[in-house]
Design a protein around this motif. Structure first.
Motif, PDB file in Angstrom:
ATOM      1  N   ILE A  82       2.802 -21.014 -10.296  1.00  0.00           N
ATOM      2  CA  ILE A  82       1.853 -20.022 -10.802  1.00  0.00           C
ATOM      3  C   ILE A  82       2.475 -19.209 -11.926  1.00  0.00           C
ATOM      4  CG2 ILE A  82       0.567 -17.937 -10.198  1.00  0.00           C
ATOM      5  CD1 ILE A  82       0.216 -19.145  -7.392  1.00  0.00           C
ATOM      6  N   VAL A  83       3.748 -18.850 -11.781  1.00  0.00           N
ATOM      7  CA  VAL A  83       4.438 -18.088 -12.818  1.00  0.00           C
ATOM      8  C   VAL A  83       4.493 -18.888 -14.116  1.00  0.00           C
ATOM      9  CG1 VAL A  83       6.675 -17.147 -13.521  1.00  0.00           C
ATOM     10  CG2 VAL A  83       5.809 -16.685 -11.234  1.00  0.00           C
ATOM     11  N   CYS A  84       4.857 -20.164 -14.021  1.00  0.00           N
ATOM     12  CA  CYS A  84       4.932 -21.009 -15.225  1.00  0.00           C
ATOM     13  C   CYS A  84       3.557 -21.169 -15.870  1.00  0.00           C
ATOM     14  CB  CYS A  84       5.499 -22.378 -14.869  1.00  0.00           C
ATOM     15  SG  CYS A  84       7.258 -22.385 -14.454  1.00  0.00           S
ATOM     16  N   SER A  85       2.540 -21.340 -15.045  1.00  0.00           N
ATOM     17  CA  SER A  85       1.181 -21.486 -15.555  1.00  0.00           C
ATOM     18  C   SER A  85       0.733 -20.227 -16.286  1.00  0.00           C
ATOM     19  CB  SER A  85       0.238 -21.794 -14.401  1.00  0.00           C
ATOM     20  OG  SER A  85      -1.085 -21.963 -14.856  1.00  0.00           O
ATOM     21  N   LEU A  86       1.003 -19.068 -15.684  1.00  0.00           N
ATOM     22  CA  LEU A  86       0.643 -17.793 -16.310  1.00  0.00           C
ATOM     23  C   LEU A  86       1.418 -17.572 -17.601  1.00  0.00           C
ATOM     24  CD1 LEU A  86       0.463 -15.454 -13.178  1.00  0.00           C
ATOM     25  CD2 LEU A  86      -1.449 -16.249 -14.571  1.00  0.00           C
ATOM     26  N   PHE A  87       2.681 -17.978 -17.616  1.00  0.00           N
ATOM     27  CA  PHE A  87       3.497 -17.809 -18.824  1.00  0.00           C
ATOM     28  C   PHE A  87       2.915 -18.598 -19.993  1.00  0.00           C
ATOM     29  CE2 PHE A  87       6.726 -19.481 -21.683  1.00  0.00           C
ATOM     30  CZ  PHE A  87       7.279 -18.310 -22.167  1.00  0.00           C
ATOM     31  N   ILE A  88       2.565 -19.859 -19.746  1.00  0.00           N
ATOM     32  CA  ILE A  88       2.029 -20.697 -20.818  1.00  0.00           C
ATOM     33  C   ILE A  88       0.705 -20.138 -21.332  1.00  0.00           C
ATOM     34  CG2 ILE A  88       1.114 -22.980 -21.354  1.00  0.00           C
ATOM     35  CD1 ILE A  88       3.141 -24.100 -19.321  1.00  0.00           C
ATOM     36  N   SER A 127       3.587 -12.879 -16.675  1.00  0.00           N
ATOM     37  CA  SER A 127       3.642 -13.930 -15.658  1.00  0.00           C
ATOM     38  C   SER A 127       4.255 -13.446 -14.351  1.00  0.00           C
ATOM     39  CB  SER A 127       4.449 -15.132 -16.177  1.00  0.00           C
ATOM     40  OG  SER A 127       5.823 -14.799 -16.348  1.00  0.00           O
ATOM     41  N   MET A 128       5.046 -12.372 -14.412  1.00  0.00           N
ATOM     42  CA  MET A 128       5.703 -11.852 -13.212  1.00  0.00           C
ATOM     43  C   MET A 128       4.918 -10.738 -12.531  1.00  0.00           C
ATOM     44  SD  MET A 128       9.634 -11.760 -14.625  1.00  0.00           S
ATOM     45  CE  MET A 128      10.246 -10.903 -13.172  1.00  0.00           C
ATOM     46  N   ILE A 129       3.976 -10.138 -13.236  1.00  0.00           N
ATOM     47  CA  ILE A 129       3.224  -8.999 -12.683  1.00  0.00           C
ATOM     48  C   ILE A 129       2.538  -9.313 -11.360  1.00  0.00           C
ATOM     49  CG2 ILE A 129       1.149  -7.608 -13.064  1.00  0.00           C
ATOM     50  CD1 ILE A 129       2.074  -7.231 -15.966  1.00  0.00           C
ATOM     51  N   PRO A 130       1.807 -10.458 -11.217  1.00  0.00           N
ATOM     52  CA  PRO A 130       1.137 -10.718  -9.936  1.00  0.00           C
ATOM     53  C   PRO A 130       2.087 -10.739  -8.745  1.00  0.00           C
ATOM     54  CG  PRO A 130       0.294 -12.178 -11.636  1.00  0.00           C
ATOM     55  CD  PRO A 130       1.475 -11.480 -12.234  1.00  0.00           C
TER      56      PRO A 130
END
Length: 252
Positions: free
Chosen positions: A131-137, A176-179
């Motif tokens: 999820i973090v990688c997905s949000l980052f992209i 990406s880290m906030i959630p």
């Protein structure tokens, strides 16, 4: 829970289908496909886990973890379908995150290196990192589009690709880290997480369940940071051409 009880639970899906039909949302197909896939995949992995647990062979454990990382990488890479090679960069990021976090847990004696602990905890770590990688992209695409002029100005002044996109990377990493950290702030007050709830339902002491959940949440914080920083360092070049020009097709 018996198979009959599980079948009766389909009533909850019927509620979703009726509401979708009533409001003409057009989600009936997605709901049915999602339900069928969820059921089949979980039943299949249940039998696989039962086999792996009984065999207690590290070769099977490694193969299962490799499959989990591969599927997670494929899912996250869909956010950056136009970014050539993004799948393997996500795969590397998830692999490093898994090795570091799980290796540290074993080294510190926090978990026993047996399938019953390694596989479920690895699944949670890999899922959270995906999820973090997905949000980052996703955030990088948005930030790069909105900061196009700034990035190109820095490039024209002689900045390297890393220097030109550094601020965009930082904002994307934070987003990406906030959630993960928002969840940590409200856990126990707004929600009782799945692992803790599952242990309590299975008959474990609530205090013991809480201890394991605290461990998982602290690991999530580390996993989020590692995966976000890793994917940023590995992938930022993909937003540029070989001539260090910003790729127009990535930011539209």
């Amino acid at each position: 829970m018996t198979y009959l009880s599980m079948s009766l639970a389909a009533a909850f899906v019927l509620i979703a289908l009726m509401l979708s039909t009533w409001q003409k949302l057009g989600m009936g197909k997605d709901i049915v496909i999602g339900t069928v896939r969820c059921t089949v995949q979980l039943l299949a992995i249940g039998y696989v886990l039962q086999f792996v647990f009984h065999s207690n062979h590290f070769g099977f454990i490694g193969a299962l973890l490799l499959m989990m990382i591969s599927v997670a990488s494929w899912n996250a890479s869909r956010r950056g379908a136009r970014l050539k090679g993004i799948y393997w960069l996500i795969f590397a990021s998830l692999s490093v995150t898994e090795i570091v976090t799980m290796g540290l847990m074993i080294l510190l004696g926090l978990v026993t290196p047996i399938p019953q602990y390694l596989i479920p905890m690895s699944g949670m770590i890999i899922g959270a990192s995906m999820i973090v990688c997905s949000l980052f992209i996703t955030q990088m695409n948005q930030e790069t589009a909105s900061s196009r002029g700034e990035i190109e100005a820095l490039l024209s002044l002689g900045a390297t690709r890393r220097q030109a996109i550094q601020d965009v990377m930082k904002r994307s990493i934070k987003a990406s880290m906030i959630p993960t950290f928002d969840t940590m702030k409200t856990i126990g007050l707004v929600q009782l997480p799945g692992m803790m709830t599952g242990m309590i339902i299975a008959g474990a002491s609530p205090i013991e369940a809480v201890r394991y959940q605290i461990l998982i949440m602290l690991i999530f914080s580390s996993a989020a940071a590692i995966s976000a920083v890793m994917i940023s360092l590995l992938s930022y070049r993909l937003w540029f051409t070989k001539d260090s020009m910003l790729r127009a097709e990535q930011v539209n």
